[in-house]
Structures are given as C-alpha cells and as structure tokens.
Design an enzyme around this catalytic site. Structure first.
Site, PDB file in Angstrom:
ATOM      1  N   ASP A  53       1.305   8.341  -5.267  1.00 36.83           N
ATOM      2  CA  ASP A  53      -0.152   8.454  -5.207  1.00 36.83           C
ATOM      3  C   ASP A  53      -0.688   7.726  -6.438  1.00 36.83           C
ATOM      4  O   ASP A  53      -0.447   8.141  -7.568  1.00 36.83           O
ATOM      5  CB  ASP A  53      -0.535   9.938  -5.208  1.00 36.83           C
ATOM      6  CG  ASP A  53      -2.043  10.174  -5.077  1.00 36.83           C
ATOM      7  OD1 ASP A  53      -2.814   9.317  -5.546  1.00 36.83           O
ATOM      8  OD2 ASP A  53      -2.433  11.227  -4.534  1.00 36.83           O
TER       9      ASP A  53
ATOM     10  N   LYS B  84     -12.168   7.965  -3.985  1.00 34.16           N
ATOM     11  CA  LYS B  84     -12.393   7.992  -5.426  1.00 34.16           C
ATOM     12  C   LYS B  84     -12.852   6.609  -5.915  1.00 34.16           C
ATOM     13  O   LYS B  84     -13.908   6.169  -5.531  1.00 34.16           O
ATOM     14  CB  LYS B  84     -11.111   8.466  -6.120  1.00 34.16           C
ATOM     15  CG  LYS B  84     -10.483   9.709  -5.455  1.00 34.16           C
ATOM     16  CD  LYS B  84     -11.367  10.940  -5.546  1.00 34.16           C
ATOM     17  CE  LYS B  84     -10.951  12.068  -4.612  1.00 34.16           C
ATOM     18  NZ  LYS B  84      -9.587  12.544  -4.734  1.00 34.16           N
TER      19      LYS B  84
ATOM     20  N   ARG C   1      -9.168   3.475  17.573  1.00 26.32           N
ATOM     21  CA  ARG C   1      -8.190   4.418  17.004  1.00 26.32           C
ATOM     22  C   ARG C   1      -6.933   3.659  16.559  1.00 26.32           C
ATOM     23  O   ARG C   1      -6.224   4.077  15.662  1.00 26.32           O
ATOM     24  CB  ARG C   1      -7.821   5.522  18.013  1.00 26.32           C
ATOM     25  CG  ARG C   1      -6.651   6.406  17.549  1.00 26.32           C
ATOM     26  CD  ARG C   1      -6.641   7.793  18.181  1.00 26.32           C
ATOM     27  NE  ARG C   1      -6.754   7.742  19.625  1.00 26.32           N
ATOM     28  CZ  ARG C   1      -5.747   7.462  20.475  1.00 26.32           C
ATOM     29  NH1 ARG C   1      -4.545   7.210  20.023  1.00 26.32           N
ATOM     30  NH2 ARG C   1      -5.956   7.442  21.774  1.00 26.32           N
TER      31      ARG C   1
HETATM   32  C1  LIG Z   1      -8.738  13.374  -3.891  1.00 25.75           C
HETATM   33  C2  LIG Z   1      -7.299  13.107  -4.025  1.00 25.75           C
HETATM   34  C3  LIG Z   1      -6.447  13.114  -2.927  1.00 25.75           C
HETATM   35  C4  LIG Z   1      -6.930  13.472  -1.543  1.00 25.75           C
HETATM   36  O1  LIG Z   1      -7.794  12.507  -1.043  1.00 25.75           O
HETATM   37  P1  LIG Z   1      -8.943  12.832   0.052  1.00 25.75           P
HETATM   38  O2  LIG Z   1      -9.580  11.509   0.222  1.00 25.75           O
HETATM   39  O3  LIG Z   1      -9.825  13.869  -0.544  1.00 25.75           O
HETATM   40  O4  LIG Z   1      -8.245  13.329   1.258  1.00 25.75           O
HETATM   41  C5  LIG Z   1      -5.125  12.798  -3.125  1.00 25.75           C
HETATM   42  N1  LIG Z   1      -4.648  12.527  -4.350  1.00 25.75           N
HETATM   43  C6  LIG Z   1      -5.422  12.533  -5.439  1.00 25.75           C
HETATM   44  C7  LIG Z   1      -4.829  12.223  -6.757  1.00 25.75           C
HETATM   45  C8  LIG Z   1      -6.781  12.832  -5.324  1.00 25.75           C
HETATM   46  O5  LIG Z   1      -7.546  12.871  -6.408  1.00 25.75           O
END
Ligand SMILES: *Cc1c(COP(=O)(O)O)cnc(C)c1O
Length: 385
Positions: free
Chosen positions: A179, A204, A55
């Site tokens: 992000d 992704k 963890r």
């Molecule tokens: C999918 C996504 C997230 C969230 O990510 P998870 O791995 O699904 O928790 C955050 N920001 C963007 C731009 C995304 O496409």
C-alpha cells in the site's frame, strides 16, 4: 536527440481527444455498441480491444489506469471504486483456500479486518510480523502465498526495507504487495525496488480534493490482467467515469501539491518535536532510518501528547485542523487514536497493534504552514492540564 519527456510532462500529453478536447472526455456510458456482427464476434474471440460494458472497462477509466501505470513504473493498472476495492480484489484475486498471507503490523484498519475476517472465512490464514525484522519476515514467508506491506504504515508511520523484502519474497516465490498511499507515486515507486504490486487509495493524494473515493492497483501486465479478468469483473467494484475524470484532473497537480504537503508537513513535524507537551513524533523524516526508499515526504503523521494534555479540549480548540477521517485533500485534519480505541470490538487494529491512548494523527493540508502551527500551538495552550 530529443530528450524523452519526464513522467510529469507525459501525464498531460494524452493522445488527441475527440473533437480536439484538451481535457479527457467523460465517457458516461454503461455500454458500447458494435458496428457489425463481425466486430462483436472479434471482441468475444479476444481479438479486439473495443470497450463493451463499463463494469469491464471504460475509456475514461482506462486513461487513468494508463497514467497510474506510467507514474508507478508498472506495466499495467486496474482502477477500482475505492482503495479497499483495489486491496480486496488484489488479495482475493491471488489467494485460494489453504494459502497463507504474511502482513506487516500496523496496516490500515480495514485491510487488517479484510485479512482477519474475509480471508479467514475462506480458509486463508494471515500472519502478522514486525515490518523491520527481516529475519522474522524470512521465517514467516516461507511457504506463504503473499506478503502485504504498507510503508510507511498506519498510525506509527514505520517504513519497511522494500528492496530486501522484495528479494526475500522472490527467493521464496511469494507475491509482494504494498500500500503506497502515504508517499504517492511522486515520493516512492516500490516496483523499482522489486515489489510486485502497488495499491493506492486514490481517495487521498491522487484525487487531492476530498471529493472522490477510488482505488488502483499497479503491476505486471500478467498479474493485472489476471486480477481484472478473473476477479474484478465478478466482484464489480468498478470505478465510475466521472470519478476517473476527477482523478485525471487531480494527477495534473499531484507533483505540485505533494511538494507543498511535504514542506508544510516537515515544518509542523519539526515544530511538534520541539514542543514540551509532545513526547514523540511519528514522521519518517523524524524517525530517520537507513532503509528508506522515500524520495520525499507525505504530510500524514502522528504524535504522542503528554498525559496532562486533555485530548477532547485539544481537538475542540482547533479552528483550521478539522476533526475527520481520511486525508489527502486541501484541508488539514485531525483524528485522535483514543476515539477508535474506545470503540473496542473484534479485530480493532489500534488495540491489537498497541497504539497508545495519547496518539493523535494529523494530516497537514495546503493552508499556510504558519497559520497551521499557530492553530496547534493555541490548542496545546488551551488543553494543557
Ligand atoms: C484510506 C486508506 C485506504 C482505504 O482506501 P479507501 O479509498 O478509503 O477505500 C487504504 N490504505 C490507506 C493507507 C488509506 O489511508
């Protein structure tokens, strides 16, 4: 003189693994034992880096973190069980009751709800601002604790001026977070522009095969250590060694995959622009602006169809594009905004940010680009009223 290897080469050149294994071993172990009492004592005194419990840290996860720090030009990285795990740990780790967060419009829907709901519950206010209005951003970030960016943003793919916003944030002593999932570290490195922390949904492009849910945050050693020690250990959204191993595999082909996604995405975006049933294409290469810090393009985009296009028929006529959320893997995907908008509910970002009923998001995968276009063209033919 020997030239320093490029980042992409360095990604593959790990230190030798145990028994000469060329692929990083998966340390499928919850805990790690110590030889002697003295070693345990050293660990608790903070004098040794030996892993103790998964963890907290795990060697396979650590290798993924090292590579992500390298790719994003950051000092350190922390991996999480999902992109939301990374985002929530960064945000909750850095704010406290009474603080204010400024976020740009059109951020990822669940990030929006994190700020509107969880942060609100703990007395942290979130203000939203148009990401291309620097004057408004400066007004709002005065006295704020954190500014949250997503460039390009969700649904509308709007870019922000990272360098100018980073300057404003630093002038007003505000932590900047972005992000960077859309561009991946191959096409945008926000830390080079002065942004403090980069987060990714590793589900992704980083994993790249639609078989992992994971996340990662990259930044200075100081800030990442603080998030790890004070927040991540307690919230417990840790990445598993197995998924870290799949991510390490994904990273080896990241650059190659992104090149093909870029080519396929640009091909489809330009075809869409020319189509008479398309009113608008949201893709940074089509929107063209002079503030971009992108060095290439991802293949997630959206477009607005003419009113006479029957969206359900359009979706059902597709054979290569699959109806589904998420993105970043091999297969092309489609999701119309109307489905989410119709869902209604509290803090629905598509509704609150005014996304049109006619917007359709597509992710262009790695299939043959001409096959993908004929799939879309055929669907338009079948769905026009
Ligand atoms: C999918 C996504 C997230 C969230 O990510 P998870 O791995 O699904 O928790 C955050 N920001 C963007 C731009 C995304 O496409």
């Amino acid at each position: 003189m020997i030239k320093k290897p490029s980042k992409n080469t360095e990604l593959l050149s790990d230190k030798p693994h145990s028994k000469g294994a060329v692929a990083p071993p998966i340390y499928q172990s919850s805990l790690f034992i110590f030889d002697r009492y003295e070693d345990l004592q050293k660990f608790y005194a903070g004098e040794s880096k030996q892993p103790i419990y998964s963890r907290v840290t795990n060697p396979t996860v650590e290798l993924f973190e090292e590579k992500m720090a390298l790719l994003e030009n950051g000092e350190a990285a922390a991996a999480f069980a999902s992109g939301m795990g990374a985002i929530s740990n960064v945000v909750l780790g850095l704010v406290q009751q009474g603080d204010r967060i400024v976020a740009v419009n059109n951020i990822y829907p669940d990030t929006y709800r994190l700020l509107k709901q969880i942060c609100h519950k703990f007395g942290v206010k979130a203000d939203f601002v148009d990401g291309d209005n620097l004057k408004k951003i400066e007004e709002k970030i005065k006295g704020a604790k954190l500014i949250y960016l997503e460039s390009p943003s969700t649904w509308v793919m709007e870019e922000q001026n990272l360098r100018e916003i980073a300057k404003l944030a630093s002038k007003h002593n505000v932590i900047s977070v972005i992000d960077n999932s859309w561009a991946s570290p191959i096409y945008q490195n926000p830390i080079d522009h002065g942004i403090d922390i980069v987060v990714h949904s590793a589900s992704k492009y980083l994993s790249g095969h639609s078989d992992v849910v994971a996340g990662v945050a990259i930044g200075s050693k100081e800030i990442i250590t603080k998030i790890k020690n004070e927040t991540a250990i307690l919230l417990g959204a840790k990445l598993s060694a197995n998924e870290a191993s799949l991510l390490l595999r994904g990273l080896r082909t990241l650059k190659l995959r992104l090149k093909q996604h870029e080519e396929n995405g640009l091909y489809i975006a330009n075809k869409l622009v020319e189509h008479k049933l398309v009113k608008k294409v949201n893709h940074p290469a089509i929107q063209k602006n002079n503030i971009s810090s992108l060095q290439g393009y991802g293949s997630l985009m959206s477009f607005e169809v003419a009113d006479r296009v029957n969206i359900p028929s359009f979706c059902d006529a597709l054979t290569l594009f699959r109806l589904g959320v998420s993105w970043g893997g091999y297969e092309s995907l489609i999701i119309p905004a109307i489905v989410g908008i119709k869902k209604g509910g509290k803090d629905n970002s598509a509704v609150d940010f005014g996304i049109s009923d006619n917007v359709i998001r597509i992710f262009v995968g790695l299939e043959d680009k001409k096959d993908l276009w004929s799939d879309l063209e055929n669907a338009f033919q079948k769905a026009k009223g």
